[in-house]
Design an enzyme around this catalytic site. Structure first.
Site, PDB file in Angstrom:
ATOM      1  N   ARG A   1      39.174 -36.539 -24.113  1.00  0.00           N
ATOM      2  CA  ARG A   1      38.686 -37.347 -25.240  1.00  0.00           C
ATOM      3  C   ARG A   1      38.933 -38.820 -24.923  1.00  0.00           C
ATOM      4  O   ARG A   1      39.989 -39.351 -25.167  1.00  0.00           O
ATOM      5  CB  ARG A   1      39.405 -36.929 -26.521  1.00  0.00           C
ATOM      6  CG  ARG A   1      38.702 -37.378 -27.795  1.00  0.00           C
ATOM      7  CD  ARG A   1      39.378 -36.799 -29.019  1.00  0.00           C
ATOM      8  NE  ARG A   1      39.257 -35.355 -29.060  1.00  0.00           N
ATOM      9  CZ  ARG A   1      38.203 -34.704 -29.550  1.00  0.00           C
ATOM     10  NH1 ARG A   1      37.188 -35.367 -30.035  1.00  0.00           N
ATOM     11  NH2 ARG A   1      38.181 -33.370 -29.555  1.00  0.00           N
TER      12      ARG A   1
ATOM     13  N   SER B   1      26.200 -30.302 -26.252  1.00  0.00           N
ATOM     14  CA  SER B   1      25.588 -29.927 -27.526  1.00  0.00           C
ATOM     15  C   SER B   1      24.103 -30.212 -27.428  1.00  0.00           C
ATOM     16  O   SER B   1      23.705 -31.314 -27.032  1.00  0.00           O
ATOM     17  CB  SER B   1      26.182 -30.733 -28.684  1.00  0.00           C
ATOM     18  OG  SER B   1      27.462 -30.276 -29.032  1.00  0.00           O
TER      19      SER B   1
END
Length: 427
Positions: free
Chosen positions: A277, A352
């Protein structure tokens, strides 16, 4: 953005869809503002009609020599003019309020999207590749990279702060190889057109793809009023903003390898170790612009294109359909690809792929026209990671690690690595 006419005619359907997403109900506010706007427009039209009639009366009064009547009507016209000016300002205020409310309403999910509050309701639809079986305890990527002397978080911290990484030598080249491999796959075999887009964009571009106004805290803002792109989805999708495309050109398929910049607001304490992240990371993005009737098939195709990256790299992964509560703001259906990370003993999201329907197109005024027809229609937009390069590097390090601390280079990447088969310690 949703169609206000549809909301006006189907308020219960909107609230039912928002309820499935766990979002606040919005039909009552939208319908109220819409009725206020329509009532106000009728009053403005009445004033304009009266102004036109009064103008004729002035001429008749002057022609008949009735100066007093002419002066009275002239005074009335002046009052009407001021009332119309005030009314037009009120109209702009109401329109702005409607736009603001509409801009904050998420897309409505398709009927086949699983209903649930969060990722716990996501549904696995397929799985690829067997999990690796190590004769040693597999390490996490940051342990591997730091031991090789090729991944440095302390240096990055001194330069930029937390959530940045310095890669060197063989790992820097491996990350570059991943990007080149993905671009070649998507352009040569999958038919996407490579684009080098701007990395700084205006408010309108962020609004068009749905990052603004709702998610400004997730973005980096520059001193001159621009935004660093959180994903190449923003500039690639905005390539068709304020255009009317010939239907014969569809679908359009774009890909780009760019840095992505995210503030990671609200993620304090999550994935603080390593590269999972980051504020800055590279990603290959896929964007498709289609006609409405083609978008569902294009969604499946895009997802398969992203899956092919992981198949070629022989990385185990699974494909999930996200629940209504886990989907992104602009999506009506999303597939996530989750790659296996042995060091974490878990699957983690690496791509995604979302079908946004006409949600973004309405915000961008992106339309198409069929030959021989007068009416234009909104295009459908789709976007997906093809895939996130930083996370793919993590997956390669963990799945291809060796007991001696080196990393075997996947066969698909060796042509991009000058034939290097093993990444070892820094010299």
């Amino acid at each position: 953005m949703l169609d206000i006419k549809w909301i006006r005619e189907n308020p219960e359907a909107l609230d039912e869809a928002l309820s499935r997403r766990g979002a606040a109900l919005a039909s009552a506010e939208i319908v109220r503002l819409d009725e206020e706007r329509r009532d106000h427009l009728r009053r403005l039209q009445d004033l304009q009609n009266r102004r036109n009639e009064a103008s004729k009366e002035i001429g008749k009064a002057k022609a008949s020599g009735d100066a007093a009547r002419a002066e009275a009507v002239i005074a009335e016209v002046a009052e009407i003019k001021h009332a119309i000016q005030d009314g037009e300002e009120t109209e702009r205020r109401i329109e702005a309020a409607i736009t603001d409310v509409l801009a904050r309403i998420p897309n409505t999910p398709l009927d086949d999207v699983p209903v649930g509050a969060d990722e716990a309701a996501n549904v696995e639809i397929r799985r690829e590749g067997g999990l690796p079986n190590f004769a040693f305890d597999p390490k996490e990527h940051f342990e591997i990279g730091e031991a090789l002397g090729l991944m440095d978080f302390e240096q990055a911290g001194r330069i930029a702060g937390s959530r940045f990484t310095v890669l060197k030598g063989g790992l820097a080249r491996l990350e570059r190889a991943l990007g080149q491999f993905m671009l070649d796959l998507h352009t040569v075999e999958h038919g996407y057109e490579e684009v080098v887009p701007p990395l700084l964009v205006r408010d309108e571009a962020m609004f068009g793809t749905g990052q603004l106004p709702k998610f400004s805290e997730d973005l980096f803002h520059t001193t001159d009023g621009r935004w660093l792109v959180p994903t190449a989805e923003v500039p690639l999708t905005n390539l068709v903003r304020e255009t009317t495309l010939d239907a014969a050109r569809l679908p359009l398929r774009y890909t780009a390898l760019t840095p992505s910049f995210r503030s990671e607001a609200g993620s304090a304490g999550r994935d603080t170790r390593g590269m999972l992240r980051q504020h800055q990371f590279y990603k290959v993005e896929l964007v498709s612009i289609t006609a409405p009737e083609a978008s569902a098939d294009e969604h499946e195709r895009m997802t398969r294109c992203a899956e092919e990256v992981l198949k070629r790299l022989k990385l185990p992964f699974r494909t999930m359909v996200l629940s209504t509560g886990d989907m992104g703001f602009g999506a009506r259906k999303t597939y996530d690809l989750e790659v296996w990370l042995p060091g974490q003993n878990a699957y983690r999201e690496i791509s995604s792929c979302s079908n946004c329907g006409d949600f973004q197109a309405r915000r961008m005024a992106a339309r198409y026209k069929v030959a021989g027809e007068k009416q234009t229609r909104f295009v459908h937009t789709l976007n997906g990671s093809g895939v996130a390069i930083g996370r793919c590097l993590i997956a390669v390090l963990e799945n291809y690690q060796n007991e001696d601390g080196t990393v075997t280079v996947p066969e698909a990447l060796r042509p991009y690595m000058g034939g290097i088969e093993i990444v070892g310690k820094a010299a």
